[in-house]
Design a protein around this motif. Structure first.
Motif, PDB file in Angstrom:
ATOM      1  N   LEU A 132     -46.951 -48.752 -22.887  1.00 27.62           N
ATOM      2  CA  LEU A 132     -46.133 -47.835 -23.653  1.00 27.62           C
ATOM      3  C   LEU A 132     -46.514 -47.964 -25.120  1.00 27.62           C
ATOM      4  N   ARG A 133     -46.954 -46.878 -25.714  1.00 30.39           N
ATOM      5  CA  ARG A 133     -47.363 -46.902 -27.109  1.00 30.39           C
ATOM      6  C   ARG A 133     -46.193 -46.498 -27.985  1.00 30.39           C
ATOM      7  N   HIS A 134     -46.049 -47.197 -29.096  1.00 25.54           N
ATOM      8  CA  HIS A 134     -45.025 -46.858 -30.069  1.00 25.54           C
ATOM      9  C   HIS A 134     -45.664 -46.789 -31.440  1.00 25.54           C
ATOM     10  N   THR A 135     -45.494 -45.674 -32.079  1.00 22.55           N
ATOM     11  CA  THR A 135     -45.958 -45.512 -33.437  1.00 22.55           C
ATOM     12  C   THR A 135     -44.738 -45.605 -34.334  1.00 22.55           C
ATOM     13  N   LEU A 136     -44.818 -46.377 -35.371  1.00 21.59           N
ATOM     14  CA  LEU A 136     -43.676 -46.525 -36.267  1.00 21.59           C
ATOM     15  C   LEU A 136     -43.283 -45.161 -36.819  1.00 21.59           C
ATOM     16  N   GLY A 137     -42.021 -44.861 -36.671  1.00 20.25           N
ATOM     17  CA  GLY A 137     -41.516 -43.592 -37.170  1.00 20.25           C
ATOM     18  C   GLY A 137     -41.712 -42.431 -36.219  1.00 20.25           C
ATOM     19  N   ASP A 138     -42.373 -42.637 -35.093  1.00 16.67           N
ATOM     20  CA  ASP A 138     -42.611 -41.553 -34.150  1.00 16.67           C
ATOM     21  C   ASP A 138     -42.550 -42.079 -32.723  1.00 16.67           C
ATOM     22  N   PRO A 139     -41.369 -42.508 -32.262  1.00 11.66           N
ATOM     23  CA  PRO A 139     -41.279 -43.113 -30.931  1.00 11.66           C
ATOM     24  C   PRO A 139     -41.481 -42.135 -29.788  1.00 11.66           C
ATOM     25  N   ASP A 140     -41.419 -40.823 -30.039  1.00 16.62           N
ATOM     26  CA  ASP A 140     -41.567 -39.844 -28.962  1.00 16.62           C
ATOM     27  C   ASP A 140     -43.016 -39.445 -28.720  1.00 16.62           C
ATOM     28  N   ALA A 141     -43.957 -39.975 -29.445  1.00 13.56           N
ATOM     29  CA  ALA A 141     -45.343 -39.542 -29.365  1.00 13.56           C
ATOM     30  C   ALA A 141     -45.947 -39.586 -27.963  1.00 13.56           C
ATOM     31  N   PRO A 142     -45.782 -40.666 -27.166  1.00 17.28           N
ATOM     32  CA  PRO A 142     -46.409 -40.679 -25.852  1.00 17.28           C
ATOM     33  C   PRO A 142     -45.891 -39.598 -24.916  1.00 17.28           C
ATOM     34  N   GLU A 143     -44.626 -39.185 -25.083  1.00 12.12           N
ATOM     35  CA  GLU A 143     -44.073 -38.167 -24.205  1.00 12.12           C
ATOM     36  C   GLU A 143     -44.785 -36.837 -24.355  1.00 12.12           C
ATOM     37  N   GLN A 144     -45.277 -36.528 -25.561  1.00 11.31           N
ATOM     38  CA  GLN A 144     -45.967 -35.264 -25.758  1.00 11.31           C
ATOM     39  C   GLN A 144     -47.238 -35.199 -24.916  1.00 11.31           C
ATOM     40  N   ASP A 145     -47.960 -36.305 -24.821  1.00  9.24           N
ATOM     41  CA  ASP A 145     -49.147 -36.328 -23.968  1.00  9.24           C
ATOM     42  C   ASP A 145     -48.756 -36.096 -22.521  1.00  9.24           C
ATOM     43  N   GLU A 146     -47.684 -36.756 -22.089  1.00 12.19           N
ATOM     44  CA  GLU A 146     -47.222 -36.586 -20.718  1.00 12.19           C
ATOM     45  C   GLU A 146     -46.791 -35.150 -20.469  1.00 12.19           C
ATOM     46  N   ASP A 147     -46.117 -34.540 -21.445  1.00 18.70           N
ATOM     47  CA  ASP A 147     -45.684 -33.152 -21.311  1.00 18.70           C
ATOM     48  C   ASP A 147     -46.883 -32.219 -21.215  1.00 18.70           C
ATOM     49  N   LEU A 148     -47.908 -32.474 -22.018  1.00 16.64           N
ATOM     50  CA  LEU A 148     -49.098 -31.630 -22.003  1.00 16.64           C
ATOM     51  C   LEU A 148     -49.825 -31.746 -20.665  1.00 16.64           C
ATOM     52  N   ILE A 149     -49.901 -32.938 -20.123  1.00 13.68           N
ATOM     53  CA  ILE A 149     -50.551 -33.133 -18.828  1.00 13.68           C
ATOM     54  C   ILE A 149     -49.718 -32.486 -17.727  1.00 13.68           C
ATOM     55  N   ALA A 150     -48.395 -32.614 -17.802  1.00 20.61           N
ATOM     56  CA  ALA A 150     -47.515 -31.973 -16.819  1.00 20.61           C
ATOM     57  C   ALA A 150     -47.666 -30.451 -16.891  1.00 20.61           C
ATOM     58  N   LEU A 151     -47.777 -29.915 -18.104  1.00 22.45           N
ATOM     59  CA  LEU A 151     -47.983 -28.471 -18.259  1.00 22.45           C
ATOM     60  C   LEU A 151     -49.311 -28.052 -17.642  1.00 22.45           C
ATOM     61  N   ASP A 152     -50.356 -28.837 -17.854  1.00 18.83           N
ATOM     62  CA  ASP A 152     -51.658 -28.514 -17.274  1.00 18.83           C
ATOM     63  C   ASP A 152     -51.597 -28.500 -15.749  1.00 18.83           C
TER      64      ASP A 152
ATOM     65  N   ILE B  27     -56.300 -31.175 -23.247  1.00 18.47           N
ATOM     66  CA  ILE B  27     -55.895 -31.900 -22.035  1.00 18.47           C
ATOM     67  C   ILE B  27     -56.776 -33.136 -21.858  1.00 18.47           C
ATOM     68  N   ASP B  28     -58.090 -32.968 -22.017  1.00 17.43           N
ATOM     69  CA  ASP B  28     -59.001 -34.106 -21.900  1.00 17.43           C
ATOM     70  C   ASP B  28     -58.658 -35.194 -22.921  1.00 17.43           C
ATOM     71  N   ASN B  29     -58.327 -34.763 -24.130  1.00 16.30           N
ATOM     72  CA  ASN B  29     -57.973 -35.708 -25.185  1.00 16.30           C
ATOM     73  C   ASN B  29     -56.689 -36.459 -24.836  1.00 16.30           C
ATOM     74  N   ALA B  30     -55.692 -35.734 -24.290  1.00 16.54           N
ATOM     75  CA  ALA B  30     -54.432 -36.376 -23.896  1.00 16.54           C
ATOM     76  C   ALA B  30     -54.658 -37.366 -22.759  1.00 16.54           C
ATOM     77  N   ARG B  31     -55.471 -36.976 -21.786  1.00 22.64           N
ATOM     78  CA  ARG B  31     -55.760 -37.881 -20.670  1.00 22.64           C
ATOM     79  C   ARG B  31     -56.518 -39.117 -21.140  1.00 22.64           C
ATOM     80  N   LYS B  32     -57.414 -38.917 -22.057  1.00 19.40           N
ATOM     81  CA  LYS B  32     -58.190 -40.037 -22.583  1.00 19.40           C
ATOM     82  C   LYS B  32     -57.269 -41.056 -23.250  1.00 19.40           C
ATOM     83  N   ARG B  33     -56.293 -40.548 -24.017  1.00 22.88           N
ATOM     84  CA  ARG B  33     -55.360 -41.458 -24.689  1.00 22.88           C
ATOM     85  C   ARG B  33     -54.518 -42.229 -23.681  1.00 22.88           C
TER      86      ARG B  33
END
Length: 181
Positions: free
Chosen positions: A103-123, A87-93
């Protein structure tokens, strides 16, 4: 495992106990961390080995004041420590300092930022669940973040396997409703 239980109980009195504990728990902690890291997005800066070491230092490091009631208590706390680290790592990012509002976009992985948001929402949802039902929140932490079985959770929380499964079912439904809102 009796030796491990004794070492855990005496970790605050025996300065060498933490050095003896690591070889005994490393493989199990590594499995838990690898299972959790497999669920994370590709390209993580935090690897399973680093997660194990950081969690271990939080559990038996020099600043720890926890008194362990056995290996189940220790592994339950390890699951919670891994959750906090992730969680700390996700918040830091996502933080302002690290461009979190952009909004961060990684080539080939456009859904990456949502995972951090999902993890924080779960926390945040787990924190609310803990206020309502602490055991149910603990079951989710142990099951989701540490990959523990219902039997292991029942032992760690000193409840029946039936009760562990019941809490898991309740917590999943509660979290689903909370996260859909």
């Amino acid at each position: 495992m009796t030796d491990l239980t004794e070492l855990l109980k005496n970790v605050d009195r025996d300065g060498n106990a933490s050095d003896k504990i690591l070889p005994m728990v490393y493989d199990e902690l590594r499995k838990l961390a690898a299972a959790k890291m497999a669920k994370e997005k590709p390209g993580q800066t935090l690897e399973a080995t680093a997660l194990v070491h950081e969690a271990y230092m939080r559990l038996v490091g020099p600043n720890n004041t926890e008194h362990w009631n056995g290996q189940s208590h220790f592994f339950g706390a390890a699951a919670e420590a891994m959750r906090r680290i992730l969680i700390d790592n996700a918040r830091k990012r996502q933080s302002q300092k690290h461009g979190g509002i952009m909004l961060r976009h990684t080539l080939g992985d456009p859904d990456a930022p949502e995972q951090d948001e999902d993890l924080i929402a779960l926390d945040e949802a787990l924190t609310k669940l803990a206020a309502e039902d602490k055991k149910a929140a603990s079951v989710v932490e142990m099951r989701y973040f540490a990959g523990m079985s219902h039997e292991e959770i029942a032992t760690a929380l000193d409840i029946t396997i039936y009760r562990a499964r019941q809490k898991w079912t309740y917590a999943r439904a509660w979290l689903r409703r909370e996260l859909e809102q």
